[in-house]
Write a protein that holds these residues in place. Sequence first.
Motif, PDB file in Angstrom:
ATOM      1  N   SER A   1      41.846  11.363 -59.854  1.00 60.71           N
ATOM      2  CA  SER A   1      42.529  10.663 -58.770  1.00 60.71           C
ATOM      3  C   SER A   1      41.630   9.582 -58.189  1.00 60.71           C
ATOM      4  O   SER A   1      40.480   9.859 -57.838  1.00 60.71           O
ATOM      5  N   GLU A   2      42.145   8.386 -58.078  1.00 62.96           N
ATOM      6  CA  GLU A   2      41.362   7.300 -57.473  1.00 62.96           C
ATOM      7  C   GLU A   2      41.320   7.396 -55.954  1.00 62.96           C
ATOM      8  O   GLU A   2      40.594   6.655 -55.307  1.00 62.96           O
ATOM      9  N   GLU A   3      42.099   8.303 -55.376  1.00 64.36           N
ATOM     10  CA  GLU A   3      42.168   8.428 -53.924  1.00 64.36           C
ATOM     11  C   GLU A   3      41.403   9.640 -53.404  1.00 64.36           C
ATOM     12  O   GLU A   3      41.352   9.857 -52.204  1.00 64.36           O
ATOM     13  N   ALA A   4      40.808  10.446 -54.285  1.00 65.77           N
ATOM     14  CA  ALA A   4      40.115  11.665 -53.860  1.00 65.77           C
ATOM     15  C   ALA A   4      38.620  11.510 -54.085  1.00 65.77           C
ATOM     16  O   ALA A   4      38.118  11.744 -55.173  1.00 65.77           O
ATOM     17  N   TRP A   5      37.909  11.084 -53.044  1.00 65.43           N
ATOM     18  CA  TRP A   5      36.469  10.920 -53.145  1.00 65.43           C
ATOM     19  C   TRP A   5      35.856  11.030 -51.760  1.00 65.43           C
ATOM     20  O   TRP A   5      36.520  10.867 -50.742  1.00 65.43           O
TER      21      TRP A   5
ATOM     22  N   SER B   1      15.451   1.388 -47.924  1.00 65.68           N
ATOM     23  CA  SER B   1      16.318   2.065 -48.879  1.00 65.68           C
ATOM     24  C   SER B   1      16.772   3.390 -48.282  1.00 65.68           C
ATOM     25  O   SER B   1      16.143   3.932 -47.369  1.00 65.68           O
ATOM     26  N   PHE B   2      17.869   3.892 -48.800  1.00 66.48           N
ATOM     27  CA  PHE B   2      18.381   5.201 -48.384  1.00 66.48           C
ATOM     28  C   PHE B   2      19.118   5.818 -49.557  1.00 66.48           C
ATOM     29  O   PHE B   2      19.408   5.155 -50.546  1.00 66.48           O
ATOM     30  N   PHE B   3      19.390   7.099 -49.433  1.00 68.12           N
ATOM     31  CA  PHE B   3      20.077   7.825 -50.493  1.00 68.12           C
ATOM     32  C   PHE B   3      21.520   8.069 -50.094  1.00 68.12           C
ATOM     33  O   PHE B   3      21.827   8.240 -48.917  1.00 68.12           O
ATOM     34  N   ALA B   4      22.402   8.084 -51.072  1.00 64.58           N
ATOM     35  CA  ALA B   4      23.814   8.359 -50.842  1.00 64.58           C
ATOM     36  C   ALA B   4      24.292   9.347 -51.896  1.00 64.58           C
ATOM     37  O   ALA B   4      23.746   9.420 -52.995  1.00 64.58           O
ATOM     38  N   LEU B   5      25.311  10.105 -51.552  1.00 61.63           N
ATOM     39  CA  LEU B   5      25.905  11.087 -52.439  1.00 61.63           C
ATOM     40  C   LEU B   5      27.394  10.809 -52.527  1.00 61.63           C
ATOM     41  O   LEU B   5      28.053  10.581 -51.510  1.00 61.63           O
ATOM     42  N   SER B   6      27.924  10.811 -53.730  1.00 58.67           N
ATOM     43  CA  SER B   6      29.352  10.607 -53.962  1.00 58.67           C
ATOM     44  C   SER B   6      29.910  11.827 -54.676  1.00 58.67           C
ATOM     45  O   SER B   6      29.330  12.290 -55.664  1.00 58.67           O
ATOM     46  N   ILE B   7      31.008  12.373 -54.160  1.00 58.68           N
ATOM     47  CA  ILE B   7      31.723  13.477 -54.800  1.00 58.68           C
ATOM     48  C   ILE B   7      33.133  12.977 -55.070  1.00 58.68           C
ATOM     49  O   ILE B   7      33.810  12.509 -54.154  1.00 58.68           O
ATOM     50  N   GLU B   8      33.571  13.057 -56.326  1.00 52.20           N
ATOM     51  CA  GLU B   8      34.849  12.468 -56.724  1.00 52.20           C
ATOM     52  C   GLU B   8      35.666  13.424 -57.579  1.00 52.20           C
ATOM     53  O   GLU B   8      35.128  14.207 -58.328  1.00 52.20           O
ATOM     54  N   ASP B   9      36.985  13.314 -57.447  1.00 51.41           N
ATOM     55  CA  ASP B   9      37.910  13.945 -58.380  1.00 51.41           C
ATOM     56  C   ASP B   9      38.250  12.869 -59.397  1.00 51.41           C
ATOM     57  O   ASP B   9      38.899  11.878 -59.057  1.00 51.41           O
ATOM     58  N   VAL B  10      37.817  13.036 -60.630  1.00 49.94           N
ATOM     59  CA  VAL B  10      37.969  11.982 -61.629  1.00 49.94           C
ATOM     60  C   VAL B  10      39.419  11.775 -62.047  1.00 49.94           C
ATOM     61  O   VAL B  10      39.745  10.767 -62.684  1.00 49.94           O
TER      62      VAL B  10
ATOM     63  N   SER C   1      37.281  18.563 -63.039  1.00 51.46           N
ATOM     64  CA  SER C   1      37.603  17.194 -62.666  1.00 51.46           C
ATOM     65  C   SER C   1      36.757  16.676 -61.503  1.00 51.46           C
ATOM     66  O   SER C   1      36.884  15.533 -61.103  1.00 51.46           O
ATOM     67  N   ILE C   2      35.878  17.506 -60.961  1.00 52.28           N
ATOM     68  CA  ILE C   2      35.014  17.101 -59.855  1.00 52.28           C
ATOM     69  C   ILE C   2      33.666  16.665 -60.431  1.00 52.28           C
ATOM     70  O   ILE C   2      33.085  17.344 -61.259  1.00 52.28           O
TER      71      ILE C   2
END
Length: 58
Positions: free
Chosen positions: A41-45, A30-39, A14-15
């Motif tokens: 849960s909308e509150e876990a990122w 410009s800059f780079f960003a990283l997103s890590i999410e638990d798919v 789920s990650i």
Amino acid sequence: MVPAEPNTSTRTDSIQSRSYRITVDDGRESFFALSIEDVTSEEAWLMSDTVRALENMR
């Protein structure tokens, strides 16, 4: 702010992570960003705008 809850789940599918290149100022910066999410849960990122390659951190 709500305290973090312990993760007792053994599921790892789920990650998900995504990387972004964000451009601002009409393309001048410009800059780079990283997103890590638990798919599940909308509150876990987590999103970070400080991304470095591991080999650059040694």
